[in-house]
Scaffold this motif. Structure first.
Motif, PDB file in Angstrom:
ATOM      1  N   GLY A 109     -35.658 -28.692  54.154  1.00 62.10           N
ATOM      2  CA  GLY A 109     -36.172 -29.621  55.222  1.00 62.10           C
ATOM      3  C   GLY A 109     -36.558 -28.682  56.147  1.00 62.10           C
ATOM      4  O   GLY A 109     -36.558 -27.918  56.668  1.00 62.10           O
ATOM      5  N   ASP A 110     -37.670 -29.438  57.701  1.00 68.48           N
ATOM      6  CA  ASP A 110     -38.401 -28.303  58.156  1.00 68.48           C
ATOM      7  C   ASP A 110     -37.603 -28.041  59.412  1.00 68.48           C
ATOM      8  O   ASP A 110     -36.495 -28.566  59.813  1.00 68.48           O
ATOM      9  CB  ASP A 110     -39.449 -29.359  58.382  1.00 68.48           C
ATOM     10  CG  ASP A 110     -40.429 -29.409  57.893  1.00 68.48           C
ATOM     11  OD1 ASP A 110     -41.142 -28.777  57.192  1.00 68.48           O
ATOM     12  OD2 ASP A 110     -40.883 -31.055  57.457  1.00 68.48           O
ATOM     13  N   ILE A 177     -35.361 -31.409  60.389  1.00 69.69           N
ATOM     14  CA  ILE A 177     -35.282 -32.423  61.070  1.00 69.69           C
ATOM     15  C   ILE A 177     -34.999 -33.658  59.564  1.00 69.69           C
ATOM     16  O   ILE A 177     -35.122 -33.083  58.981  1.00 69.69           O
ATOM     17  CB  ILE A 177     -37.054 -32.765  61.265  1.00 69.69           C
ATOM     18  CG1 ILE A 177     -37.630 -32.212  62.307  1.00 69.69           C
ATOM     19  CG2 ILE A 177     -37.348 -33.770  61.255  1.00 69.69           C
ATOM     20  CD1 ILE A 177     -39.106 -32.112  62.299  1.00 69.69           C
ATOM     21  N   PRO A 178     -34.001 -34.073  60.763  1.00 70.54           N
ATOM     22  CA  PRO A 178     -33.371 -35.571  59.584  1.00 70.54           C
ATOM     23  C   PRO A 178     -34.410 -36.427  59.415  1.00 70.54           C
ATOM     24  O   PRO A 178     -35.403 -36.883  59.716  1.00 70.54           O
ATOM     25  CB  PRO A 178     -32.530 -36.150  59.788  1.00 70.54           C
ATOM     26  CG  PRO A 178     -32.634 -35.988  61.875  1.00 70.54           C
ATOM     27  CD  PRO A 178     -33.493 -35.114  61.849  1.00 70.54           C
ATOM     28  N   TYR A 264     -42.122 -24.504  61.431  1.00 72.09           N
ATOM     29  CA  TYR A 264     -41.372 -24.792  62.095  1.00 72.09           C
ATOM     30  C   TYR A 264     -41.796 -25.992  63.720  1.00 72.09           C
ATOM     31  O   TYR A 264     -43.154 -25.832  64.030  1.00 72.09           O
ATOM     32  CB  TYR A 264     -40.567 -24.485  62.830  1.00 72.09           C
ATOM     33  CG  TYR A 264     -41.495 -23.282  64.544  1.00 72.09           C
ATOM     34  CD1 TYR A 264     -40.606 -23.473  65.052  1.00 72.09           C
ATOM     35  CD2 TYR A 264     -41.793 -22.126  64.029  1.00 72.09           C
ATOM     36  CE1 TYR A 264     -41.234 -22.778  67.086  1.00 72.09           C
ATOM     37  CE2 TYR A 264     -41.712 -20.996  64.678  1.00 72.09           C
ATOM     38  CZ  TYR A 264     -41.723 -21.586  66.074  1.00 72.09           C
ATOM     39  OH  TYR A 264     -42.546 -20.818  67.678  1.00 72.09           O
ATOM     40  N   PHE A 265     -41.026 -26.755  63.985  1.00 71.76           N
ATOM     41  CA  PHE A 265     -41.339 -28.231  65.034  1.00 71.76           C
ATOM     42  C   PHE A 265     -40.895 -27.592  66.377  1.00 71.76           C
ATOM     43  O   PHE A 265     -39.160 -27.003  66.166  1.00 71.76           O
ATOM     44  CB  PHE A 265     -41.212 -29.177  64.353  1.00 71.76           C
ATOM     45  CG  PHE A 265     -42.243 -30.092  63.313  1.00 71.76           C
ATOM     46  CD1 PHE A 265     -43.386 -30.288  63.116  1.00 71.76           C
ATOM     47  CD2 PHE A 265     -41.674 -29.284  61.870  1.00 71.76           C
ATOM     48  CE1 PHE A 265     -44.051 -30.850  62.437  1.00 71.76           C
ATOM     49  CE2 PHE A 265     -43.179 -29.143  60.576  1.00 71.76           C
ATOM     50  CZ  PHE A 265     -43.909 -29.906  61.261  1.00 71.76           C
ATOM     51  N   THR A 266     -41.165 -28.155  67.324  1.00 73.25           N
ATOM     52  CA  THR A 266     -40.142 -28.061  68.515  1.00 73.25           C
ATOM     53  C   THR A 266     -40.137 -29.681  69.725  1.00 73.25           C
ATOM     54  O   THR A 266     -41.294 -30.015  68.514  1.00 73.25           O
ATOM     55  CB  THR A 266     -40.385 -27.343  69.851  1.00 73.25           C
ATOM     56  OG1 THR A 266     -42.276 -27.602  69.830  1.00 73.25           O
ATOM     57  CG2 THR A 266     -40.597 -25.895  68.919  1.00 73.25           C
ATOM     58  N   THR A 267     -39.530 -29.877  69.904  1.00 72.91           N
ATOM     59  CA  THR A 267     -39.086 -30.746  70.803  1.00 72.91           C
ATOM     60  C   THR A 267     -38.693 -30.443  71.913  1.00 72.91           C
ATOM     61  O   THR A 267     -37.620 -30.274  71.607  1.00 72.91           O
ATOM     62  CB  THR A 267     -38.793 -32.674  70.114  1.00 72.91           C
ATOM     63  OG1 THR A 267     -39.424 -33.553  70.748  1.00 72.91           O
ATOM     64  CG2 THR A 267     -37.726 -32.492  69.785  1.00 72.91           C
ATOM     65  N   SER A 268     -38.232 -31.669  72.992  1.00 72.80           N
ATOM     66  CA  SER A 268     -36.825 -31.404  73.872  1.00 72.80           C
ATOM     67  C   SER A 268     -37.247 -32.725  74.557  1.00 72.80           C
ATOM     68  O   SER A 268     -37.583 -33.746  74.541  1.00 72.80           O
ATOM     69  CB  SER A 268     -38.234 -30.596  74.905  1.00 72.80           C
ATOM     70  OG  SER A 268     -39.005 -30.757  75.581  1.00 72.80           O
TER      71      SER A 268
END
Length: 276
Positions: A109-110, A177-178, A264-268
């Motif tokens: 997964g990512d 990330i699911p 990679y990824f980010t979120t908040s």
């Protein structure tokens, strides 16, 4: 005249009112759609099959929990809530800084860095708030959950953890990330979905229970804006205020800062807890 079951024995209480209303609405559906004995018998057998298969919790959570949550949150301040779903379990480990969700060494997964704050409705940050997170893996499988098929189960408490906010109410946790997944379809719930022509997918999501002294715990789910099932969740649980945008990071400087060799990824998200 429409008969009312037990009319003479009902007390003047909420249970009697709700049960009588449910029974009458079912009768109204039977009359409106002119159900036959064959269809009535099939409905009875479906209810029996749900019990035998142990799917009443699944059936109720998929088709009705969202409506109960909607009623429960009508007058509640703070962030929007969401259904808990059937896959929460007690006993998730409390993580140590820097927060990384329990996962296999080669977890597919990512990579996702999820961050944000926990605050009161007036914007005041809440230090030492507890955030509990759980979600599926890259195959749509939850740890600690028995499945009625031959899938390989993740290790115990995989992608399940609890962590705390800092003095400014902030947090950051690394996970993956699911993905969207189908609810179990091999039993009567799946057969019903096939019969009516509905898909069985839930959009990818993160589950949370966020709590702090003096505040009411908040149960929520967060989704991703480009998910193919964001507008057709089989559980109907998606709300506009729960949809996140993922930001991708793949520059050499960004990868070096996280000691990674793949993007990679980010979120908040800011959890606003209602006061108790």
């Amino acid at each position: 005249m429409t008969a009312t079951v037990g009319q003479g024995t009902f007390r003047n209480n909420r249970a009697a009112t709700v049960v009588a209303d449910v029974m009458q609405r079912i009768r109204d559906v039977i009359l409106e759609h002119k159900l036959t004995y064959e269809e009535y018998s099939a409905a009875k057998q479906f209810a029996i099959d749900l019990g035998v298969a142990g799917e009443w919790p699944l059936f109720a959570d998929v088709f009705f929990e969202q409506t109960v949550e909607q009623v429960d949150s009508e007058s509640r301040e703070g962030s929007p809530g969401a259904i808990e779903g059937p896959y929460f379990i007690e006993g998730a480990p409390h993580l140590e800084l820097p927060y990384v969700m329990p996962m296999r060494d080669d977890e597919p997964g990512d990579v996702l860095y999820f961050s944000g704050r926990v605050t009161s409705p007036n914007g005041e940050p809440i230090a030492n708030a507890q955030v509990e997170l759980w979600h599926s893996d890259n195959l749509g499988t939850y740890s600690n959950i028995p499945y009625n098929d031959d899938r390989e189960l993740p290790p115990a408490f995989n992608l399940r953890g609890r962590f705390s906010t800092d003095e400014e109410g902030r947090y950051e946790v690394r996970t993956i990330i699911p993905v969207p997944y189908e609810i179990p379809t091999s039993g009567p719930t799946g057969a019903l979905l096939t019969t009516v022509g509905w898909h069985a997918f839930r959009p990818a999501h993160l589950h949370f229970i966020t709590s702090a002294p003096g505040h009411t715990p908040l149960t929520s789910q967060l989704y991703f804006d480009e998910d193919p099932y964001i507008d057709s969740d089989v559980a109907g649980a998606v709300k506009p205020g729960l949809i996140l945008k993922l930001d991708k990071h793949d520059s050499p400087e960004e990868l070096q800062s996280k000691n990674l060799d793949t993007p990679y990824f980010t979120t908040s998200y800011e959890f606003v807890l209602p006061r108790s």
